[in-house]
Design a protein around this motif. Structure first.
Motif, PDB file in Angstrom:
ATOM      1  N   TRP A   1      21.537 -49.379   4.672  1.00 41.07           N
ATOM      2  CA  TRP A   1      21.155 -49.164   6.080  1.00 41.07           C
ATOM      3  C   TRP A   1      21.497 -50.407   6.874  1.00 41.07           C
ATOM      4  CZ3 TRP A   1      18.162 -50.843  10.182  1.00 41.07           C
ATOM      5  CH2 TRP A   1      17.805 -49.886  11.152  1.00 41.07           C
ATOM      6  N   VAL A   2      22.154 -50.194   7.988  1.00 43.56           N
ATOM      7  CA  VAL A   2      22.433 -51.282   8.926  1.00 43.56           C
ATOM      8  C   VAL A   2      22.198 -50.730  10.328  1.00 43.56           C
ATOM      9  CG1 VAL A   2      24.090 -53.010   9.730  1.00 43.56           C
ATOM     10  CG2 VAL A   2      24.338 -52.051   7.437  1.00 43.56           C
ATOM     11  N   GLY A   3      21.543 -51.488  11.162  1.00 41.56           N
ATOM     12  CA  GLY A   3      21.310 -50.966  12.502  1.00 41.56           C
ATOM     13  C   GLY A   3      20.484 -51.910  13.331  1.00 41.56           C
TER      14      GLY A   3
ATOM     15  N   SER B   1      24.392 -45.941   7.254  1.00 42.15           N
ATOM     16  CA  SER B   1      24.765 -46.604   5.999  1.00 42.15           C
ATOM     17  C   SER B   1      26.123 -47.279   6.220  1.00 42.15           C
ATOM     18  CB  SER B   1      24.863 -45.578   4.874  1.00 42.15           C
ATOM     19  OG  SER B   1      25.854 -44.609   5.182  1.00 42.15           O
ATOM     20  N   LEU B   2      26.370 -48.331   5.484  1.00 48.38           N
ATOM     21  CA  LEU B   2      27.711 -48.941   5.517  1.00 48.38           C
ATOM     22  C   LEU B   2      28.297 -48.732   4.122  1.00 48.38           C
ATOM     23  CD1 LEU B   2      29.917 -50.466   6.955  1.00 48.38           C
ATOM     24  CD2 LEU B   2      28.713 -52.605   6.499  1.00 48.38           C
ATOM     25  N   ASP B   3      29.046 -47.603   4.016  1.00 54.43           N
ATOM     26  CA  ASP B   3      29.538 -47.187   2.688  1.00 54.43           C
ATOM     27  C   ASP B   3      30.720 -48.034   2.233  1.00 54.43           C
ATOM     28  OD1 ASP B   3      27.744 -45.197   3.265  1.00 54.43           O
ATOM     29  OD2 ASP B   3      29.279 -43.720   3.801  1.00 54.43           O
ATOM     30  N   ASP B   4      31.491 -48.467   3.210  1.00 51.21           N
ATOM     31  CA  ASP B   4      32.695 -49.231   2.879  1.00 51.21           C
ATOM     32  C   ASP B   4      32.303 -50.689   2.668  1.00 51.21           C
ATOM     33  OD1 ASP B   4      35.056 -50.554   2.752  1.00 51.21           O
ATOM     34  OD2 ASP B   4      35.904 -49.738   4.603  1.00 51.21           O
TER      35      ASP B   4
ATOM     36  N   LEU C   1      42.885 -63.015  26.745  1.00 52.67           N
ATOM     37  CA  LEU C   1      42.133 -61.839  27.186  1.00 52.67           C
ATOM     38  C   LEU C   1      41.719 -60.935  26.025  1.00 52.67           C
ATOM     39  CD1 LEU C   1      44.143 -60.943  30.404  1.00 52.67           C
ATOM     40  CD2 LEU C   1      41.944 -62.114  30.223  1.00 52.67           C
ATOM     41  N   THR C   2      42.247 -61.215  24.817  1.00 44.05           N
ATOM     42  CA  THR C   2      41.893 -60.369  23.672  1.00 44.05           C
ATOM     43  C   THR C   2      40.608 -60.882  23.050  1.00 44.05           C
ATOM     44  OG1 THR C   2      44.235 -60.112  23.271  1.00 44.05           O
ATOM     45  CG2 THR C   2      42.756 -59.381  21.519  1.00 44.05           C
ATOM     46  N   LEU C   3      39.653 -60.009  22.881  1.00 44.55           N
ATOM     47  CA  LEU C   3      38.369 -60.449  22.323  1.00 44.55           C
ATOM     48  C   LEU C   3      38.400 -60.342  20.807  1.00 44.55           C
ATOM     49  CD1 LEU C   3      35.994 -58.576  24.813  1.00 44.55           C
ATOM     50  CD2 LEU C   3      36.728 -60.962  24.900  1.00 44.55           C
ATOM     51  N   PRO C   4      37.975 -61.363  20.127  1.00 46.30           N
ATOM     52  CA  PRO C   4      37.926 -61.266  18.663  1.00 46.30           C
ATOM     53  C   PRO C   4      36.932 -60.189  18.242  1.00 46.30           C
ATOM     54  CG  PRO C   4      36.784 -63.235  19.419  1.00 46.30           C
ATOM     55  CD  PRO C   4      37.436 -62.637  20.626  1.00 46.30           C
ATOM     56  N   ASP C   5      37.300 -59.398  17.221  1.00 41.63           N
ATOM     57  CA  ASP C   5      36.430 -58.315  16.749  1.00 41.63           C
ATOM     58  C   ASP C   5      36.095 -58.570  15.275  1.00 41.63           C
ATOM     59  OD1 ASP C   5      35.015 -56.074  16.299  1.00 41.63           O
ATOM     60  OD2 ASP C   5      36.609 -54.656  16.842  1.00 41.63           O
ATOM     61  N   VAL C   6      34.995 -59.273  15.073  1.00 39.07           N
ATOM     62  CA  VAL C   6      34.611 -59.674  13.713  1.00 39.07           C
ATOM     63  C   VAL C   6      34.254 -58.464  12.868  1.00 39.07           C
ATOM     64  CG1 VAL C   6      32.920 -60.998  12.373  1.00 39.07           C
ATOM     65  CG2 VAL C   6      33.889 -61.969  14.444  1.00 39.07           C
TER      66      VAL C   6
ATOM     67  N   ARG D   1      33.333 -55.423   7.320  1.00 37.16           N
ATOM     68  CA  ARG D   1      32.427 -56.536   7.645  1.00 37.16           C
ATOM     69  C   ARG D   1      31.137 -56.031   8.293  1.00 37.16           C
ATOM     70  NH1 ARG D   1      33.083 -62.045   9.370  1.00 37.16           N
ATOM     71  NH2 ARG D   1      31.008 -62.937   9.141  1.00 37.16           N
ATOM     72  N   GLY D   2      31.285 -55.089   9.242  1.00 37.61           N
ATOM     73  CA  GLY D   2      30.073 -54.666   9.948  1.00 37.61           C
ATOM     74  C   GLY D   2      30.198 -53.303  10.590  1.00 37.61           C
TER      75      GLY D   2
END
Ligand SMILES: Nc1nc2c(ncn2[C@@H]2O[C@H](COP(=O)(O)OP(=O)(O)OP(=O)(O)O)[C@@H](O)[C@H]2O)c(=O)[nH]1
Length: 298
Positions: free
Chosen positions: A22-24, A48-51, A4-9, A55-56
């Motif tokens: 920029w990501v979106g 922005s994805l500063d880190d 029941l646990t969904l993988p969170d990539v 991954r996303g």
């Protein structure tokens, strides 16, 4: 992990540590409320994805923050609220957020003389950004108008003068004869060329503005040009349009100057880009002029 646990990539570490500007998501269908109208719009939303290790981003959080557009009038305040939500939902990941909204404003425009009216479409693009707590909104508006070439008008007038000389040389001038000549295509032998033209106005709003002044910018631009394209037209309207064109002969340079000078008077504007394109009927190419202006800090 159980079934029941969904993988969170998105929560995983990136294999290649690199921050992204920029990501979106681009091309999201949303309804927006502008001037009491519900309009179909397309939104681009991102952060922005500063880190560089992350991954996303969390796209669903941006998507869901747009839900409020459905039932709240679009305003700088609302845009800021949405962008703040983008950042709050990406705490530690993002310091910059942006939202672009493209739609067509539909305005009912009266005819020049007759009591008719019709709808006119103005493509608009609204770009909002929140970065390091600095927020700004830019409006991009496309305004169609008509332009008649002043050089062509002068050349046509010269041909008409020449025709007058040819037709009336050594003749007594009589009022009725001249009136008939003026009303004939044998007399008025040449006409100037004119073209459908487009002004693209890009405005950065002052931070204090709390409404989107789309309608007032369009009205000011059309008043400055004097030759807005028409909707419902009877002959009386067409004649008034011919007069408006004759009284507002314009090279693309004239149009760009008129627009820029008129819009600079608006206190809502921090900076302004004007670009006019005359889709020439003399040439197979366009005549184009641009003007950029930034309000000096007080
Ligand atoms: N980050 C990212 N997500 C994508 C991409 N393409 C599709 N998605 C999907 O967007 C969906 C929503 O992602 P999230 O917002 O992280 O969803 P979530 O983990 O269920 O939601 P939270 O619990 O709020 O994080 C996921 O199913 C992703 O697979 C992409 O290129 N990048």
């Amino acid at each position: 992990m159980n079934a029941l646990t969904l993988p969170d990539v998105a929560a995983q570490a990136s294999r290649q540590a690199l921050p992204l500007d920029w990501v979106g998501m681009c091309g999201i269908a949303v309804p927006v409320l502008i001037d009491g109208q519900r309009l179909n719009a397309i939104a681009d939303a991102g952060v922005s994805l500063d880190d560089g290790e992350a991954r996303g981003i969390h796209m669903s959080r941006l998507y869901l923050a747009l839900e409020v557009l459905e039932n709240t009038a679009l305003s700088p305040r609302l845009l800021r609220r949405i962008l703040q939500q983008f950042l709050d939902s990406h705490a530690g990941l993002s310091h910059a957020a942006s939202l672009g909204i493209r739609t067509d404003l539909l305005l009912k425009r009266p005819a020049l003389v007759s009591p008719l009216a019709g709808w006119k479409r103005y493509p608009i693009n609204i770009e909002a950004q929140l970065k390091n707590d600095v927020f700004h909104v830019e409006l991009n508006i496309q305004i169609p108008y008509s332009s008649t070439c002043p050089c062509s008008a002068a050349l046509a007038r010269q041909l008409i003068q020449q025709q007058f000389v040819d037709d009336f040389a050594n003749k007594a001038l009589d009022h009725a004869g001249i009136l008939a000549w003026l009303g004939s295509s044998q007399g008025i032998v040449a006409t100037p060329h004119s073209q459908r033209s487009t002004a693209t106005v890009n405005v950065k709003l002052n931070a204090s503005v709390d409404e989107l002044p789309l309608l007032s910018f369009i009205n000011e631009a059309e008043a400055a040009l004097g030759t807005a394209v028409q909707t419902a037209v009877k002959r009386a309207d067409e004649q008034a349009f011919a007069l408006a064109n004759g009284q507002n002969l314009m090279f693309c340079e004239d149009a760009a100057r008129r627009l820029s000078m008129a819009l600079r008077r608006s206190p809502d504007i921090a900076s302004l880009d004007v670009r006019v394109v005359h889709a020439e009927s003399l040439h197979a190419h366009d005549a184009v002029a641009q003007s950029r202006w930034v309000r000096e800090a007080l």
